[in-house]
Write a protein that holds these residues in place. Structure first.
Motif, PDB file in Angstrom:
ATOM      1  N   ALA A  86      -1.076  13.480 -17.023  1.00  0.00           N
ATOM      2  CA  ALA A  86      -1.122  12.906 -15.295  1.00  0.00           C
ATOM      3  C   ALA A  86       0.186  13.293 -14.949  1.00  0.00           C
ATOM      4  O   ALA A  86       0.903  13.175 -14.822  1.00  0.00           O
ATOM      5  CB  ALA A  86      -0.796  11.099 -16.428  1.00  0.00           C
ATOM      6  N   GLY A  87      -0.366  13.249 -13.194  1.00  0.00           N
ATOM      7  CA  GLY A  87       0.533  13.109 -12.764  1.00  0.00           C
ATOM      8  C   GLY A  87       0.439  12.136 -11.024  1.00  0.00           C
ATOM      9  O   GLY A  87      -0.648  11.582 -11.471  1.00  0.00           O
ATOM     10  N   ARG A  88       1.599  12.136 -10.046  1.00  0.00           N
ATOM     11  CA  ARG A  88       1.382  11.252  -9.144  1.00  0.00           C
ATOM     12  C   ARG A  88       0.587  11.674  -8.181  1.00  0.00           C
ATOM     13  O   ARG A  88       0.471  13.183  -7.726  1.00  0.00           O
ATOM     14  CB  ARG A  88       2.387  11.086  -9.019  1.00  0.00           C
ATOM     15  CG  ARG A  88       2.777   9.580  -9.875  1.00  0.00           C
ATOM     16  CD  ARG A  88       2.775   8.272  -9.370  1.00  0.00           C
ATOM     17  NE  ARG A  88       2.362   7.870  -8.212  1.00  0.00           N
ATOM     18  CZ  ARG A  88       2.936   7.190  -7.708  1.00  0.00           C
ATOM     19  NH1 ARG A  88       3.887   6.764  -8.955  1.00  0.00           N
ATOM     20  NH2 ARG A  88       3.243   6.692  -6.940  1.00  0.00           N
ATOM     21  N   GLY A  89      -0.336  11.178  -7.606  1.00  0.00           N
ATOM     22  CA  GLY A  89      -1.087  11.745  -6.039  1.00  0.00           C
ATOM     23  C   GLY A  89      -0.822  10.977  -4.871  1.00  0.00           C
ATOM     24  O   GLY A  89       0.092   9.925  -4.861  1.00  0.00           O
ATOM     25  N   ASP A  90      -1.430  11.145  -3.668  1.00  0.00           N
ATOM     26  CA  ASP A  90      -0.651  10.585  -2.603  1.00  0.00           C
ATOM     27  C   ASP A  90      -1.153   9.495  -2.775  1.00  0.00           C
ATOM     28  O   ASP A  90      -2.482   8.782  -3.207  1.00  0.00           O
ATOM     29  CB  ASP A  90      -1.398  11.808  -1.128  1.00  0.00           C
ATOM     30  CG  ASP A  90      -0.917  13.019  -1.241  1.00  0.00           C
ATOM     31  OD1 ASP A  90       0.333  13.191  -1.546  1.00  0.00           O
ATOM     32  OD2 ASP A  90      -2.014  13.591  -0.406  1.00  0.00           O
ATOM     33  N   PRO A  91      -0.711   8.204  -1.760  1.00  0.00           N
ATOM     34  CA  PRO A  91      -1.602   7.193  -1.916  1.00  0.00           C
ATOM     35  C   PRO A  91      -3.177   6.933  -1.246  1.00  0.00           C
ATOM     36  O   PRO A  91      -3.230   8.015  -0.491  1.00  0.00           O
ATOM     37  CB  PRO A  91      -0.433   6.173  -0.798  1.00  0.00           C
ATOM     38  CG  PRO A  91       0.651   7.113  -0.670  1.00  0.00           C
ATOM     39  CD  PRO A  91       0.499   8.402  -0.812  1.00  0.00           C
ATOM     40  N   ILE A  92      -3.655   5.458  -1.910  1.00  0.00           N
ATOM     41  CA  ILE A  92      -4.576   5.768  -0.940  1.00  0.00           C
ATOM     42  C   ILE A  92      -5.375   4.415  -0.548  1.00  0.00           C
ATOM     43  O   ILE A  92      -4.076   3.571  -0.094  1.00  0.00           O
ATOM     44  CB  ILE A  92      -5.434   5.800  -2.530  1.00  0.00           C
ATOM     45  CG1 ILE A  92      -5.334   6.662  -3.133  1.00  0.00           C
ATOM     46  CG2 ILE A  92      -7.207   5.011  -1.933  1.00  0.00           C
ATOM     47  CD1 ILE A  92      -6.111   6.185  -4.816  1.00  0.00           C
ATOM     48  N   ASP A  93      -5.828   4.685   0.884  1.00  0.00           N
ATOM     49  CA  ASP A  93      -5.831   3.163   1.812  1.00  0.00           C
ATOM     50  C   ASP A  93      -6.453   2.351   0.777  1.00  0.00           C
ATOM     51  O   ASP A  93      -7.835   2.086   0.227  1.00  0.00           O
ATOM     52  CB  ASP A  93      -7.140   4.191   2.892  1.00  0.00           C
ATOM     53  CG  ASP A  93      -7.085   3.331   4.251  1.00  0.00           C
ATOM     54  OD1 ASP A  93      -6.590   1.804   4.191  1.00  0.00           O
ATOM     55  OD2 ASP A  93      -7.868   3.614   4.771  1.00  0.00           O
ATOM     56  N   TYR A  94      -5.910   1.004   0.816  1.00  0.00           N
ATOM     57  CA  TYR A  94      -6.471   0.431   0.560  1.00  0.00           C
ATOM     58  C   TYR A  94      -7.842  -0.843   1.254  1.00  0.00           C
ATOM     59  O   TYR A  94      -8.556  -1.532   0.339  1.00  0.00           O
ATOM     60  CB  TYR A  94      -4.959  -1.067   0.681  1.00  0.00           C
ATOM     61  CG  TYR A  94      -5.829  -2.085  -0.228  1.00  0.00           C
ATOM     62  CD1 TYR A  94      -5.140  -2.726  -1.322  1.00  0.00           C
ATOM     63  CD2 TYR A  94      -6.116  -3.785   0.779  1.00  0.00           C
ATOM     64  CE1 TYR A  94      -4.792  -3.804  -2.201  1.00  0.00           C
ATOM     65  CE2 TYR A  94      -6.196  -4.626  -0.344  1.00  0.00           C
ATOM     66  CZ  TYR A  94      -5.441  -5.243  -1.326  1.00  0.00           C
ATOM     67  OH  TYR A  94      -5.904  -6.228  -2.000  1.00  0.00           O
ATOM     68  N   GLU A  95      -7.789   0.015   2.646  1.00  0.00           N
ATOM     69  CA  GLU A  95      -9.570  -0.342   2.165  1.00  0.00           C
ATOM     70  C   GLU A  95     -10.835   0.380   2.146  1.00  0.00           C
ATOM     71  O   GLU A  95     -11.574   0.092   2.183  1.00  0.00           O
ATOM     72  CB  GLU A  95      -9.764  -0.962   3.615  1.00  0.00           C
ATOM     73  CG  GLU A  95      -7.744  -1.878   4.760  1.00  0.00           C
ATOM     74  CD  GLU A  95      -8.663  -3.374   4.290  1.00  0.00           C
ATOM     75  OE1 GLU A  95      -9.005  -3.228   3.852  1.00  0.00           O
ATOM     76  OE2 GLU A  95      -7.420  -3.774   4.069  1.00  0.00           O
ATOM     77  N   LEU A  96      -9.880   1.308   1.883  1.00  0.00           N
ATOM     78  CA  LEU A  96     -11.133   2.479   1.323  1.00  0.00           C
ATOM     79  C   LEU A  96     -12.086   2.122   0.215  1.00  0.00           C
ATOM     80  O   LEU A  96     -11.141   1.535  -0.472  1.00  0.00           O
ATOM     81  CB  LEU A  96     -10.840   4.145   0.968  1.00  0.00           C
ATOM     82  CG  LEU A  96     -11.692   4.945   1.217  1.00  0.00           C
ATOM     83  CD1 LEU A  96     -12.518   5.222   2.577  1.00  0.00           C
ATOM     84  CD2 LEU A  96     -10.721   6.691   1.177  1.00  0.00           C
ATOM     85  N   ALA A  97     -13.194   2.405   0.207  1.00  0.00           N
ATOM     86  CA  ALA A  97     -13.945   2.065  -1.173  1.00  0.00           C
ATOM     87  C   ALA A  97     -13.367   2.738  -1.874  1.00  0.00           C
ATOM     88  O   ALA A  97     -13.528   4.194  -2.206  1.00  0.00           O
ATOM     89  CB  ALA A  97     -15.685   2.502  -1.495  1.00  0.00           C
ATOM     90  N   GLU A  98     -13.228   2.077  -3.520  1.00  0.00           N
ATOM     91  CA  GLU A  98     -12.488   2.972  -4.492  1.00  0.00           C
ATOM     92  C   GLU A  98     -13.887   3.914  -4.983  1.00  0.00           C
ATOM     93  O   GLU A  98     -12.861   4.963  -5.182  1.00  0.00           O
ATOM     94  CB  GLU A  98     -12.110   2.433  -5.996  1.00  0.00           C
ATOM     95  CG  GLU A  98     -11.502   1.289  -5.109  1.00  0.00           C
ATOM     96  CD  GLU A  98     -10.685   0.287  -7.043  1.00  0.00           C
ATOM     97  OE1 GLU A  98     -11.395   0.752  -7.843  1.00  0.00           O
ATOM     98  OE2 GLU A  98      -9.830   0.006  -7.041  1.00  0.00           O
TER      99      GLU A  98
END
Length: 231
Positions: A86-98
């Motif tokens: 497991a590694g870290r990815g870029d942040p996800i847009d809070y408003e974007l559908a999961e």
């Protein structure tokens, strides 16, 4: 022991509806289809990526990020405990559908499994959702949501959510048949024009589906699994 207010996602969902909206029968609408077969071959099934999603503005944005980072660290640790790198990815847009966000995170990282730490802080309460997705097509493999006072006492609860989601995802990956989410959108009808419709229960983060227009609202697609409880 976790408080009895603990909530889980469900296909046959318990719905918190504003102004008397009711679930309406409709012809199923196919779910988004996800990545192409060529993308599937490129995703590494031994790897997972963990991403955070927090509101970009508001008085609680900075605090939301701190708790989201704590949840993300727990998710990475617990995913690793199930055998994934497991590694870290870029942040996800809070408003974007999961589901869409998960597919994007998988394509960007090359990891098949996507764990999302979604957190907001409102009025000194932290609201969070931890979820695990198959990045090939956005299928939900595990989820847990909860709320608590935004203090140090929330950290063990974040850890418990992360462990529960990682365990659910591991069981789903090992199952002979992959879990299949519902493949249609939910629709709501109401005589109260403009009524706001949200999924959820008091004390937990709710998904704002929209407002009744001309007597009906078709909510955005969410990949709820049969038998699970909706937040």
């Amino acid at each position: 022991m976790r408080p009895s207010a603990r909530l889980r996602v469900a296909a046959a969902a318990a719905l918190f509806l504003g102004a008397g909206a009711w679930l309406a029968a409709q012809t199923p609408t196919p779910a988004p289809k996800g990545a192409a077969a060529s993308d599937e071959r490129e995703l590494d099934a031994a790897r997972a990526v963990v991403a955070v999603a927090v509101p970009s503005a508001g008085s609680g944005a900075a605090e939301s990020l701190r708790f989201a980072e704590a949840l993300a660290q727990s998710l990475a640790r617990e995913a690793g405990a199930t055998g994934l790198a497991a590694g870290r990815g870029d942040p996800i847009d809070y408003e974007l559908a999961e589901p869409e966000a998960a597919r994007g995170a998988a394509r960007a990282s090359g990891a098949r499994w996507v764990f999302i730490a979604r957190v907001s802080v409102e009025s000194r309460r932290i609201l969070w959702r931890a979820a695990a997705y198959d990045g090939r097509d956005g299928s939900l493999f595990g989820a847990d949501a909860f709320s608590a006072y935004a203090g140090l006492s929330a950290l063990p609860l974040l850890d418990a959510s992360a462990k529960g989601v990682a365990t659910q995802a591991a069981a789903a990956r090992a199952a002979p048949e992959r879990p299949v989410p519902i493949d249609y959108r939910l629709a709501f009808s109401s005589r109260d024009e403009g009524a706001l419709v949200s999924f959820g229960l008091p004390g937990s983060e709710a998904f704002a589906a929209g407002a009744i227009a001309e007597g009906i609202l078709e909510a955005p697609y969410l990949p709820f699994m049969p038998g699970e409880r909706l937040v």
